[in-house]
Design an enzyme around this catalytic site. Structure first.
Site, PDB file in Angstrom:
ATOM      1  N   SER A 113       0.843  -1.187   0.000  1.00 18.03           N
ATOM      2  CA  SER A 113       0.000   0.000   0.000  1.00 18.03           C
ATOM      3  C   SER A 113       0.887   1.249   0.000  1.00 18.03           C
ATOM      4  CB  SER A 113      -0.970  -0.050   1.183  1.00 18.03           C
ATOM      5  OG  SER A 113      -1.984   0.917   1.062  1.00 18.03           O
ATOM      6  N   GLU A 126      -8.858  -5.180  -4.746  1.00 17.51           N
ATOM      7  CA  GLU A 126      -8.318  -4.272  -3.731  1.00 17.51           C
ATOM      8  C   GLU A 126      -9.402  -3.379  -3.129  1.00 17.51           C
ATOM      9  OE1 GLU A 126      -5.003  -3.849  -2.871  1.00 17.51           O
ATOM     10  OE2 GLU A 126      -3.798  -4.549  -4.556  1.00 17.51           O
ATOM     11  N   HIS A 144      -7.719  -5.467  -0.452  1.00 16.73           N
ATOM     12  CA  HIS A 144      -6.483  -4.805  -0.062  1.00 16.73           C
ATOM     13  C   HIS A 144      -5.974  -5.346   1.275  1.00 16.73           C
ATOM     14  CE1 HIS A 144      -3.725  -1.423  -0.417  1.00 16.73           C
ATOM     15  NE2 HIS A 144      -3.995  -1.034   0.810  1.00 16.73           N
TER      16      HIS A 144
END
Length: 514
Positions: A193, A315, A418
């Protein structure tokens, strides 16, 4: 039991855990507080005697963490401006030159820490005979608020101080990691991320050149970075919200961290201001980051660096939880959302391409599902694909992956969202809350082994191919080989290529940002 190591700053006392030695809370730079606030990191101070390195250091100032129900990702401990600490897991502090893996945590450049249980380096260090390092860096307004322009230079903050902290940690690794049994000539940076976006940024930074040799960008690449104009608008808005004039440097310096953290929140003191998007991120300032990172990489800034890059299949489903209006979305509303970044004709063409590709595979094509798929690719997958493309023109050691394992949480509503891969990579899916999030059983354990083996193989040799996951062919634009990690891990050429091709004419500037 305890263990001692002598480094440039002094002697450290860590824990001997029987085949693994752990040193926590090691300062890699001077405390960026007081007169050092908003300045580039300075060298850590030395000490006399034996410094206790058996407890984590303080974490960077931040607001409450998202998804705090997952205790493995909760950020515990004291928050302080004195936060520039790192942690080391090593099989032995001897003279052996082991591969070094330096982890940069995620959290939208605003939350997270190196001490989160999810990032415990024990499994990787033991399994791969590697040295694992996790690092803190300044977050939010203390690490990514550009003040140099709005204050006419009275406060010289570039907006890249958090990235400079990461570079300082890499300099510390270069200078000291041999004392922990690590090889300063074989350093892999990896992050997820905002950590993956940090990796993508560092690939472009002249000051980081030579400090690392391999890079793994997970759910983030080289497209996230604010132009100076946007960074200045954010600074103006934050200072206005806090009621201080840009010309009053003394008043700005007098703001407490708690006050600064409210600068991007709405009046309820909880909700982020949606007009700011991801308010804090690296800045393409023309000096520390000369141009957009993807442009720098395309020009060869990371030539000679092996790169592995990839993303999750869905995600955006994690962020959909914070978007209660999404389930009411109709086609007109979908077009309006996508048109925030594209012209209406381009948005319509993109939506049509996704709808056709998904329908052909028998996947849902509701407006909500289409939005999730498009945002997943805009922010995460396509930046990774484009990083693989441009880096592959400078080095053949470029590898692409796609993670497809679905979360069982919320009756499957999270999909392959995610952050789902983190427990598999670190071997921490056994921690409280993680089983419900990541799943359990032989298939999950097999997948964890495959990912750990691939990450470790890459760190060792620059080739992630391994016995458990199989041969992994380097990325080329002709074939686009991609390791698809999931219940049936395998190498595939050009997965979901119809969607990828739909972005071909769309410029880099709209990717990777919120």
């Amino acid at each position: 039991m305890s263990a001692t190591v002598s480094i440039h700053q002094g002697k450290l006392e860590g824990d001997d855990q029987g085949g693994l030695f752990v040193f926590k809370g090691v300062p890699f730079a001077a405390p960026p507080a007081g007169a050092r606030r908003w300045l580039a990191p300075e060298k850590a101070e030395s000490w006399t005697g034996l410094r206790d390195a058996r407890r984590f250091g303080a974490v960077a100032h931040q607001n409450a963490v998202m998804l705090s129900a997952l205790s493995a990702i909760v950020v515990d401990g004291e928050q302080s401006e004195d936060c520039l600490y790192l942690n080391v897991w090593t099989p032995a502090p001897d003279g052996k030159r082991r591969p070094v893996m330096v982890w940069i945590h995620g959290g939208a450049f605003s939350i997270g820490s190196s001490s989160q249980p999810l990032y415990d380096g024990s499994v990787l260090a033991r399994r791969g005979d590697v040295v694992v390092v996790t690092v803190n860096y300044r977050l939010g307004p203390l690490g990514f608020l550009r003040l140099a322009d709005v204050t006419n230079g009275k406060i010289p903050a570039t907006g890249n101080e958090g990235i400079l902290d990461q570079v300082a940690a890499l300099q510390w690794v270069r200078d000291n990691i041999a004392e922990f049994g690590g090889d300063p000539g074989n350093v892999t940076i990896f992050g997820e991320s905002a950590g993956g976006m940090s990796v993508g940024t560092i690939l472009a930074m002249p000051s980081a050149r030579g400090l690392f040799h391999k890079a793994i960008a997970q759910s983030g690449a080289s497209h996230t970075g604010a132009p100076v104009a946007r960074a200045n608008r954010t600074a103006e808005r934050v200072l206005s919200k806090l009621g201080v004039h840009p010309g009053d440097a003394a008043a700005i310096r007098a703001l407490t961290p708690a006050q600064l953290l409210t600068g991007t929140l709405l009046d309820d003191g909880i909700t982020p201001d949606p007009e700011l998007g991801m308010a804090y991120q690296p800045v393409a300032d023309g000096t520390l980051a000369p141009r957009a990172a993807i442009e720098m990489v395309a020009d060869g800034s990371a030539s000679g660096v092996a790169v592995m890059v990839g993303s999750m299949l869905e995600e955006w489903k994690l962020f959909s939880l914070m978007d209660p209006s999404l389930h009411k979305l109709d086609r007109a509303g979908l077009g309006k959302r996508i048109s925030r970044h594209l012209t209406a004709p381009a948005a319509d063409a993109l939506i049509d391409a996704y709808e056709k590709a998904r329908a052909a595979r028998g996947e849902p094509v509701t407006p909500a599902e289409l939005f999730t798929a498009i945002e997943t690719d805009r922010v995460f997958r396509i930046p990774g694909v484009r990083l693989a493309q441009v880096q592959g023109r400078h080095d053949p050691r470029v590898f692409s992956y796609l993670f497809t394992w679905p979360s069982p949480a919320m009756h499957g509503a999270l999909g392959c969202c995610h952050a789902l891969e983190l427990g598999f990579v670190f071997g921490t899916n056994h921690l409280p809350g993680m089983t419900a999030f990541a799943g359990t059983g032989p298939a999950a354990e097999k997948l964890a082994v495959q990912m750990q083996d691939a990450w470790l193989a890459f760190a060792r040799s620059g080739d992630p191919g391994c016995a458990s996951a199989g041969t992994w062919t380097g990325y080329t634009e002709a074939r686009r080989p991609t390791m698809v990690f999931g219940a049936n891990t395998k190498l595939e050429d050009a997965p979901r290529d119809q969607e990828r091709r739909a972005w071909d004419a769309i410029p880099d500037r709209i990717f990777g940002s919120l």
